[in-house]
Design a protein around this motif. Structure first.
Motif, PDB file in Angstrom:
ATOM      1  N   LYS A 123      81.415 -37.995  19.177  1.00  0.00           N
ATOM      2  CA  LYS A 123      82.670 -38.574  19.895  1.00  0.00           C
ATOM      3  C   LYS A 123      83.120 -37.438  21.023  1.00  0.00           C
ATOM      4  O   LYS A 123      83.949 -37.749  22.039  1.00  0.00           O
ATOM      5  CB  LYS A 123      83.741 -38.584  18.747  1.00  0.00           C
ATOM      6  N   GLU A 124      82.612 -36.243  20.908  1.00  0.00           N
ATOM      7  CA  GLU A 124      83.219 -35.255  22.104  1.00  0.00           C
ATOM      8  C   GLU A 124      82.467 -35.678  23.149  1.00  0.00           C
ATOM      9  O   GLU A 124      82.977 -35.524  24.487  1.00  0.00           O
ATOM     10  CB  GLU A 124      82.762 -33.931  21.445  1.00  0.00           C
ATOM     11  N   LEU A 125      81.156 -35.971  23.087  1.00  0.00           N
ATOM     12  CA  LEU A 125      80.339 -36.281  24.221  1.00  0.00           C
ATOM     13  C   LEU A 125      80.928 -37.565  24.883  1.00  0.00           C
ATOM     14  O   LEU A 125      80.997 -37.701  26.215  1.00  0.00           O
ATOM     15  CB  LEU A 125      79.074 -36.526  23.984  1.00  0.00           C
ATOM     16  N   GLU A 126      81.417 -38.624  24.151  1.00  0.00           N
ATOM     17  CA  GLU A 126      81.888 -39.828  24.471  1.00  0.00           C
ATOM     18  C   GLU A 126      83.100 -39.553  25.232  1.00  0.00           C
ATOM     19  O   GLU A 126      83.392 -40.201  26.307  1.00  0.00           O
ATOM     20  CB  GLU A 126      82.245 -40.765  23.147  1.00  0.00           C
ATOM     21  N   ASP A 127      83.933 -38.660  24.847  1.00  0.00           N
ATOM     22  CA  ASP A 127      85.145 -38.401  25.390  1.00  0.00           C
ATOM     23  C   ASP A 127      85.143 -37.823  26.674  1.00  0.00           C
ATOM     24  O   ASP A 127      85.765 -38.004  27.864  1.00  0.00           O
ATOM     25  CB  ASP A 127      86.098 -37.534  24.600  1.00  0.00           C
ATOM     26  N   LYS A 128      84.151 -37.127  26.889  1.00  0.00           N
ATOM     27  CA  LYS A 128      83.977 -36.104  28.187  1.00  0.00           C
ATOM     28  C   LYS A 128      83.186 -37.178  29.158  1.00  0.00           C
ATOM     29  O   LYS A 128      83.681 -37.209  30.301  1.00  0.00           O
ATOM     30  CB  LYS A 128      82.855 -35.124  27.934  1.00  0.00           C
ATOM     31  N   ILE A 129      82.357 -38.292  28.661  1.00  0.00           N
ATOM     32  CA  ILE A 129      81.741 -39.212  29.637  1.00  0.00           C
ATOM     33  C   ILE A 129      82.823 -40.056  30.193  1.00  0.00           C
ATOM     34  O   ILE A 129      83.054 -40.580  31.078  1.00  0.00           O
ATOM     35  CB  ILE A 129      80.827 -39.964  28.793  1.00  0.00           C
ATOM     36  N   GLU A 130      83.809 -40.574  29.197  1.00  0.00           N
ATOM     37  CA  GLU A 130      84.977 -41.418  29.454  1.00  0.00           C
ATOM     38  C   GLU A 130      85.807 -40.833  30.539  1.00  0.00           C
ATOM     39  O   GLU A 130      86.273 -41.596  31.648  1.00  0.00           O
ATOM     40  CB  GLU A 130      85.664 -41.969  28.320  1.00  0.00           C
ATOM     41  N   LYS A 131      86.205 -39.465  30.476  1.00  0.00           N
ATOM     42  CA  LYS A 131      86.856 -38.780  31.276  1.00  0.00           C
ATOM     43  C   LYS A 131      86.053 -38.773  32.596  1.00  0.00           C
ATOM     44  O   LYS A 131      86.763 -39.063  33.701  1.00  0.00           O
ATOM     45  CB  LYS A 131      87.200 -37.379  30.860  1.00  0.00           C
ATOM     46  N   LEU A 132      84.710 -38.548  32.599  1.00  0.00           N
ATOM     47  CA  LEU A 132      83.949 -38.587  33.919  1.00  0.00           C
ATOM     48  C   LEU A 132      84.355 -39.847  34.666  1.00  0.00           C
ATOM     49  O   LEU A 132      84.361 -40.091  35.797  1.00  0.00           O
ATOM     50  CB  LEU A 132      82.456 -38.137  33.441  1.00  0.00           C
ATOM     51  N   LEU A 133      83.975 -41.048  33.887  1.00  0.00           N
ATOM     52  CA  LEU A 133      83.663 -42.316  34.568  1.00  0.00           C
ATOM     53  C   LEU A 133      85.396 -42.636  35.127  1.00  0.00           C
ATOM     54  O   LEU A 133      85.604 -43.121  35.906  1.00  0.00           O
ATOM     55  CB  LEU A 133      83.686 -43.314  33.472  1.00  0.00           C
ATOM     56  N   ASP A 134      86.370 -42.380  34.487  1.00  0.00           N
ATOM     57  CA  ASP A 134      87.864 -42.308  34.878  1.00  0.00           C
ATOM     58  C   ASP A 134      88.201 -41.770  36.198  1.00  0.00           C
ATOM     59  O   ASP A 134      88.711 -42.065  37.062  1.00  0.00           O
ATOM     60  CB  ASP A 134      88.955 -42.064  33.866  1.00  0.00           C
ATOM     61  N   GLU A 135      87.642 -40.494  36.155  1.00  0.00           N
ATOM     62  CA  GLU A 135      87.794 -39.720  37.247  1.00  0.00           C
ATOM     63  C   GLU A 135      87.155 -40.338  38.657  1.00  0.00           C
ATOM     64  O   GLU A 135      87.843 -40.224  39.655  1.00  0.00           O
ATOM     65  CB  GLU A 135      86.959 -38.423  37.200  1.00  0.00           C
ATOM     66  N   VAL A 136      86.013 -41.232  38.546  1.00  0.00           N
ATOM     67  CA  VAL A 136      85.775 -41.604  39.657  1.00  0.00           C
ATOM     68  C   VAL A 136      85.954 -43.340  39.772  1.00  0.00           C
ATOM     69  O   VAL A 136      85.599 -43.908  40.822  1.00  0.00           O
ATOM     70  CB  VAL A 136      84.162 -41.353  39.827  1.00  0.00           C
ATOM     71  N   GLY A 137      86.621 -43.860  38.650  1.00  0.00           N
ATOM     72  CA  GLY A 137      87.014 -45.123  38.766  1.00  0.00           C
ATOM     73  C   GLY A 137      85.925 -46.245  38.665  1.00  0.00           C
ATOM     74  O   GLY A 137      86.103 -47.099  38.723  1.00  0.00           O
ATOM     75  N   PHE A 138      84.871 -45.587  37.601  1.00  0.00           N
ATOM     76  CA  PHE A 138      83.941 -46.604  37.181  1.00  0.00           C
ATOM     77  C   PHE A 138      84.448 -47.356  35.903  1.00  0.00           C
ATOM     78  O   PHE A 138      84.724 -46.673  34.659  1.00  0.00           O
ATOM     79  CB  PHE A 138      82.572 -45.871  36.877  1.00  0.00           C
ATOM     80  N   LYS A 139      84.343 -48.732  35.902  1.00  0.00           N
ATOM     81  CA  LYS A 139      85.030 -49.329  34.795  1.00  0.00           C
ATOM     82  C   LYS A 139      83.870 -49.954  34.049  1.00  0.00           C
ATOM     83  O   LYS A 139      82.555 -50.457  34.690  1.00  0.00           O
ATOM     84  CB  LYS A 139      85.617 -50.625  35.186  1.00  0.00           C
ATOM     85  N   SER A 140      83.430 -49.772  32.940  1.00  0.00           N
ATOM     86  CA  SER A 140      82.271 -50.080  32.033  1.00  0.00           C
ATOM     87  C   SER A 140      83.073 -50.998  30.855  1.00  0.00           C
ATOM     88  O   SER A 140      83.922 -50.471  30.172  1.00  0.00           O
ATOM     89  CB  SER A 140      81.414 -49.082  31.572  1.00  0.00           C
ATOM     90  N   SER A 141      81.743 -51.461  30.083  1.00  0.00           N
ATOM     91  CA  SER A 141      82.253 -52.189  28.716  1.00  0.00           C
ATOM     92  C   SER A 141      81.781 -51.300  27.754  1.00  0.00           C
ATOM     93  O   SER A 141      81.808 -51.661  26.432  1.00  0.00           O
ATOM     94  CB  SER A 141      81.476 -53.451  28.554  1.00  0.00           C
ATOM     95  N   GLY A 142      81.273 -50.149  27.834  1.00  0.00           N
ATOM     96  CA  GLY A 142      81.167 -49.215  26.612  1.00  0.00           C
ATOM     97  C   GLY A 142      79.946 -48.187  27.245  1.00  0.00           C
ATOM     98  O   GLY A 142      79.192 -48.280  28.021  1.00  0.00           O
TER      99      GLY A 142
END
Length: 410
Positions: free
Chosen positions: A200-219
Motif C-alpha cells: 500500500k505504501e508503494l501504491e500511494d506513492k504511485i498514485e501521487k506520481l500519477l496525480d502529479e502529471v495528470g495521468f488518469k488510470s483505472s488502477g
C-alpha cells in the motif's frame, strides 16, 4: 511486377542475415573487453545469449526465405485449388485462417526452441508444457473467432468498394485502436492474474506520481508474469477508461520504491510528451501507405502467383510482402523512437532523480541480461531504444567509472 517483389524480399533477407553476422562478430569482440553496466558474470552470459539469439535468428531467416519461395512458387495456388466455396467471404476466412495456421505450425520448432531451450538455459523462461498448450489454445480461439471476423470485414470492403483500400485502412486502424483499448482486459480475463498492489505504501506513492502529471488510470496492478518469464517489465496498458498501470511481479520484487517510481516516471514522460498519440499517428501514416500500395497492385502480380485477385489473395499477398516495407521503414521509426526515449528519460529523472533512474536501468539490464554493446548497423535497423551507454551519457553518467557503485547502492 512479381520479380520486383521477389528481388525486394531477397534484399530484405540479405540485410537481415548480414546484420546478424555483423552483430555476432561485434559482440564476440566486445565480450573480451572490460565489463560495463553488467557485472562480470552476467556480462559474459548476456554476450553468449545475444550471440545464440542471433544464430537462431539467422536460421529462422533462412527458413522464412524457404517458406516464402514455397508459398509464391506453388503454395498459394495449391491452397487455392483445394478450396472451392461459392461465398467469397467463406473462402477468404478459410484460406487466410489456413495460411496463418500453416505458417504458425511450420514456425513452431523455433518458438519451442526459444522458449524451452534457449530461454531456459539462460534462466528466463518458467514456461511449462501445460501452460504453453493453454496459452496456445486460448490464443487460437481468439484468433479463430475475432480474427475470422476481421478477415470477413476486410474481405467485404475489398469486394464492395472501388477504392477499398481507403475504407480498409479505416476499418483495420479502428480495429487496432480497439485492441489497444481491450488488451489489458483480455490479458486479465484469459492469460494473466492481475491483482491490486499489496504494498500500500508503494501504491500511494504511485498514485501521487500519477496525480502529479495528470495521468488518469483505472488502477495499479501487479501481474504474475514470473509464471512465464523472469525478466522485469512494466507498462501502461489500454486507452481511455481502460488505462491501467501494470507492474510485473518480478519488477516489484527486484526494484526499490524509488527505482520503480523512476521507471514509471520515464513511462509518464511518454504520456506527458504525447508520444502515445504520436506513435498512433505514425502507425496510421505507415498503414495508410501500406494500404495504398497493396490496394493498387497490378493484375500481373496475381497472374504470376497463379491466383485470382480476389479478397483472399489480396490479404495473403499483403501478409507475405508487407514485412519488406516494414523493415525498410523501421530505421526511420526507430530513430524517432530513440529521440522520444531520451526525452522520457529526462522527464523521469526530473520527476524522481537521475540516480534512481540509472540504478533502475542498471538493475533491469542485469536481470534481463541485456548486452550493452551492439554493432552500429544493428542499432540502426533494430533499436527502438537508445543503447544504455548512450542513455547514461545523456543523464550525465559515465558507466565505465562507477556502474558497480550504483548497482550496489540502495
Amino acid at each position: 511486377m512479381l520479380e520486383f517483389f521477389v528481388i525486394a524480399y531477397c534484399i530484405y533477407i540479405a540485410i537481415n542475415i548480414y546484420t546478424s553476422f555483423m552483430q555476432i562478430g561485434y559482440v564476440k569482440e566486445a565480450k573480451a573487453l572490460k565489463p560495463i553496466i553488467l557485472d562480470s558474470k552476467k556480462y559474459i552470459e548476456a554476450a553468449n545469449y545475444s550471440v545464440e539469439k542471433e544464430k537462431m535468428a539467422i536460421a529462422s531467416t533462412f527458413y522464412d526465405f524457404v517458406l516464402f519461395i514455397l508459398w509464391i512458387g506453388f503454395g498459394l495456388s495449391f491452397l487455392d485449388s483445394l478450396l472451392n466455396f461459392d461465398s467469397y467471404l467463406v473462402k477468404a476466412i478459410v484460406f487466410i485462417d489456413l495460411f496463418i495456421i500453416i505458417n504458425w505450425f511450420l514456425g513452431l520448432p523455433f518458438e519451442l526452441y526459444s522458449t524451452f531451450v534457449l530461454n531456459k538455459k539462460y534462466g528466463f523462461s518458467n514456461m511449462t508444457p501445460k501452460l504453453f498448450i493453454q496459452d496456445t489454445l486460448k490464443t487460437g480461439v481468439l484468433f479463430l473467432v475475432f480474427g475470422s471476423l476481421v478477415i470477413a470485414g476486410i474481405s467485404y470492403i475489398i469486394n464492395s468498394f472501388p477504392n477499398w483500400w481507403i475504407w480498409g485502412f479505416v476499418f483495420i486502424f479502428g480495429i487496432i485502436i480497439l485492441i489497444n483499448m481491450l488488451y489489458p482486459v483480455i490479458r486479465d480475463k484469459m492469460f494473466d492474474k492481475f491483482e491490486k498492489l499489496k504494498d500500500k505504501e508503494l501504491e500511494d506513492k504511485i498514485e501521487k506520481l500519477l496525480d502529479e502529471v495528470g495521468f488518469k488510470s483505472s488502477g495499479i496492478f501487479s501481474v504474475d508474469a514470473s509464471k512465464r518469464d523472469n525478466r522485469l517489465n512494466a507498462y501502461f496498458g489500454g486507452l481511455g477508461s481502460t488505462k491501467r498501470v501494470v507492474l510485473f511481479d518480478t519488477l516489484v520484487e527486484k526494484l526499490t520504491h524509488n527505482e520503480l517510481l523512476a521507471v514509471l516516471g520515464h513511462e509518464l514522460g511518454h504520456f506527458k510528451n504525447g508520444d502515445i498519440l504520436k506513435n498512433i499517428g505514425i502507425m496510421g501514416v505507415v498503414m495508410f501507405v501500406f494500404f495504398a500500395i497493396f490496394g493498387n497492385l497490378p493484375e500481373e502480380l496475381f497472374l504470376g502467383l497463379s491466383i485470382n485477385s480476389e479478397p483472399y489473395a489480396i490479404i495473403a499477398v499483403f501478409m507475405i510482402f508487407s514485412p519488406i516495407f516494414s523493415f525498410f521503414l523501421m530505421p526511420l521509426i526507430s530513430l524517432i523512437s530513440r529521440h522520444n526515449e531520451y526525452a522520457a528519460d529526462e522527464f523521469g529523472s526530473n520527476l524522481q532523480s537521475k540516480e534512481d533512474l540509472v540504478n533502475a536501468l542498471l538493475k533491469l539490464a542485469n536481470e534481463n541480461k541485456s548486452f550493452p554493446l551492439s554493432h552500429p548497423l544493428y542499432i540502426f535497423f533494430y533499436y527502438s531504444h537508445p543503447p544504455l551507454v548512450e542513455r547514461f551519457k545523456e543523464l550525465g553518467f559515465d558507466v565505465s567509472n562507477n556502474s558497480d557503485s550504483l548497482i550496489n547502492k540502495e
